[in-house]
Scaffold this active site. Structure first.
Site, mmCIF file in Angstrom:
data_model
loop_
_atom_site.group_PDB
_atom_site.id
_atom_site.type_symbol
_atom_site.label_atom_id
_atom_site.label_comp_id
_atom_site.label_asym_id
_atom_site.label_seq_id
_atom_site.Cartn_x
_atom_site.Cartn_y
_atom_site.Cartn_z
ATOM 1 N N THR A 169 5.875 3.678 7.732
ATOM 2 C CA THR A 169 6.541 4.792 8.462
ATOM 3 C C THR A 169 7.400 4.234 9.295
ATOM 4 O O THR A 169 8.537 4.770 9.833
ATOM 5 C CB THR A 169 5.385 5.907 8.517
ATOM 6 O OG1 THR A 169 4.913 6.433 7.331
ATOM 7 C CG2 THR A 169 6.141 6.927 9.314
ATOM 8 N N SER A 178 3.589 -2.244 4.216
ATOM 9 C CA SER A 178 2.309 -1.537 5.045
ATOM 10 C C SER A 178 1.144 -1.990 4.502
ATOM 11 O O SER A 178 1.029 -2.617 3.447
ATOM 12 C CB SER A 178 2.013 -0.164 4.295
ATOM 13 O OG SER A 178 1.313 0.524 5.456
ATOM 14 N N HIS A 232 -2.466 -1.462 4.650
ATOM 15 C CA HIS A 232 -3.492 -0.695 4.025
ATOM 16 C C HIS A 232 -3.383 -0.166 2.468
ATOM 17 O O HIS A 232 -4.246 0.215 2.041
ATOM 18 C CB HIS A 232 -3.979 0.619 4.900
ATOM 19 C CG HIS A 232 -3.044 1.757 4.777
ATOM 20 N ND1 HIS A 232 -3.152 2.626 3.831
ATOM 21 C CD2 HIS A 232 -1.878 1.762 5.338
ATOM 22 C CE1 HIS A 232 -2.233 3.679 4.340
ATOM 23 N NE2 HIS A 232 -1.186 3.138 4.961
ATOM 24 N N CYS A 262 0.400 12.037 2.703
ATOM 25 C CA CYS A 262 1.047 12.749 3.939
ATOM 26 C C CYS A 262 1.607 14.095 3.759
ATOM 27 O O CYS A 262 1.606 14.848 4.445
ATOM 28 C CB CYS A 262 2.304 11.826 4.198
ATOM 29 S SG CYS A 262 1.807 10.224 4.754
#
Length: 378
Positions: A73, A200, A202, A327
């Site tokens: 993000t 990212s 994770h 999200c």
């Protein structure tokens, strides 16, 4: 027995081998990589550099082309908002993206619209794929940027980013790719000449809170990004703040493990996929997404006559699943991804995403899940 975890597209469990490395750099080697007057800081700095070199190499890039961030993000925001000043200065305010992007791309682009940028959001075909020709048709002399995700987080559909990169490389238009879901899983795509890549940790067994942005040079020319935050000279002055050394090293360790075990992971993920589809054959369902261009570990299905939220409640003790992006999962509105695909409202409003890591789906009993679905369809 705990519910089977089928929400790996939202996040994965931290690999124990990664956790061990992270803990070491939290409790034993706890130095600040910005401290250069003692060995604690120097060891931390060297560890970060090794991680930077390793991750950049997997993207076919140099170490000085990669900066660490808190995740995809933040990387997306730096790539999109950081290019705005250049676009305004050279009079190129046209951007092309897709209607199925993650909100971490759509919302920054909507912000740029308030600053005078024109954004075209291309809709995919009914299977969720954006075609390169659709992007080419919208290119203009004032097109600053194309932003297209690598793998859709709701459907698992792979987008033609490598093909698009080769087309745009000789033009003045930059290409940004949100690769949160595809990093390490489809490595060849990301070695294509993509200008900016967001990743990212994770999603591949690293901790939450760490990611990176690749900013690939064009020859000797750097992409003219400007910082969107201020307060230090870290990360090429594009991302201020103390580097989270344990998380950075953990991200590198997770990538190393995934790369080493990738063939095994792909085979395991495909096996789970086949088991799920076999079990669902006794139900009435619609597969949302192109099965010919998808990653093996994400499925999106809508069950005829079944409310997805009601199904999730019934499955709470059996399987952890989601209706879409983590999200936006608190919202009960139809998926913007499935809606953009032109699917009927009942289908788009009831898409269920199943996503897994093979090692976290050992206790999967799809027949039990299918039985619950059939009971709601009867």
């Amino acid at each position: 027995m705990p519910a089977t975890y089928l929400d790996a597209a939202a996040t994965t469990r931290v690999d124990e081998r990664v956790a061990e490395v992270v803990l070491h750099w939290m409790t034993e080697e706890f130095g600040n990589a910005g401290s250069r007057t003692h060995d604690y800081g120097n060891r931390a700095k060297k560890a970060v550099q090794r991680a930077r070199e390793q991750l950049a190499a997997q993207l076919g890039a140099r170490a000085d082309e990669l900066i660490f961030t808190s995740g995809a993000t933040e990387s997306n925001n730096i790539a999109l908002l950081g290019l705005a000043t250049h676009g305004q200065e050279v009079g190129r305010r046209h951007i092309i993206s897709s209607a199925i992007e993650h909100k971490a791309v759509i919302e920054p682009l909507e912000h740029l619209q308030t600053r005078g940028f024109e954004v075209d959001f291309i809709k995919p075909d009914c299977r969720g794929r954006i075609h390169t020709e659709a992007v080419k048709e919208l290119l203009r002399p004032d097109t600053l940027l194309v932003s297209l995700m690598h793998v859709n987080n709701e459907t698992g559909v792979v987008q033609p980013v490598a093909e698009l990169a080769r087309h745009l490389r000789e033009s003045a238009t930059y290409l940004h790719v949100d690769a949160a879901q595809g990093f390490a899983k489809l490595p060849d795509d990301l070695t294509a000449p993509i200008d900016m890549i967001s990743i990212s940790g994770h999603k591949i067994g690293a901790p939450k809170g760490v990611g990176a942005l690749l900013i690939r040079r064009r020859g000797w020319d750097r992409i003219p990004l400007q910082p969107i935050m201020f307060g230090g000279g870290q990360e090429r002055k594009l991302r201020p703040g103390t580097l989270p050394v344990p998380l950075v090293v953990g991200l590198a360790k997770a990538e190393e493990i995934f790369r080493t075990e990738r063939d095994q992971w792909v085979a395991g993920a495909q096996k789970v996929r086949e088991e799920i589809l076999a079990a669902l054959s006794g139900t009435r369902y619609h597969l949302n997404g192109d099965p010919d261009h998808s990653v093996p570990h994400i499925l999106n299905v809508s069950f005829e006559g079944v409310d997805a939220e009601a199904l999730i409640v019934r499955l709470r003790d059996i399987a952890a699943v989601a209706t879409g992006s983590a999200c936006t999962s608190a919202s009960y509105t139809p998926s913007h991804v499935l809606t953009a695909m032109g699917l009927p409202e009942k289908v788009a409003a009831n898409g269920l995403r199943l996503s897994w890591f093979p090692s976290q789906a050992d206790n999967l009993d799809m027949q039990q899940i299918a039985t619950v679905v059939r009971s709601l369809q009867d």
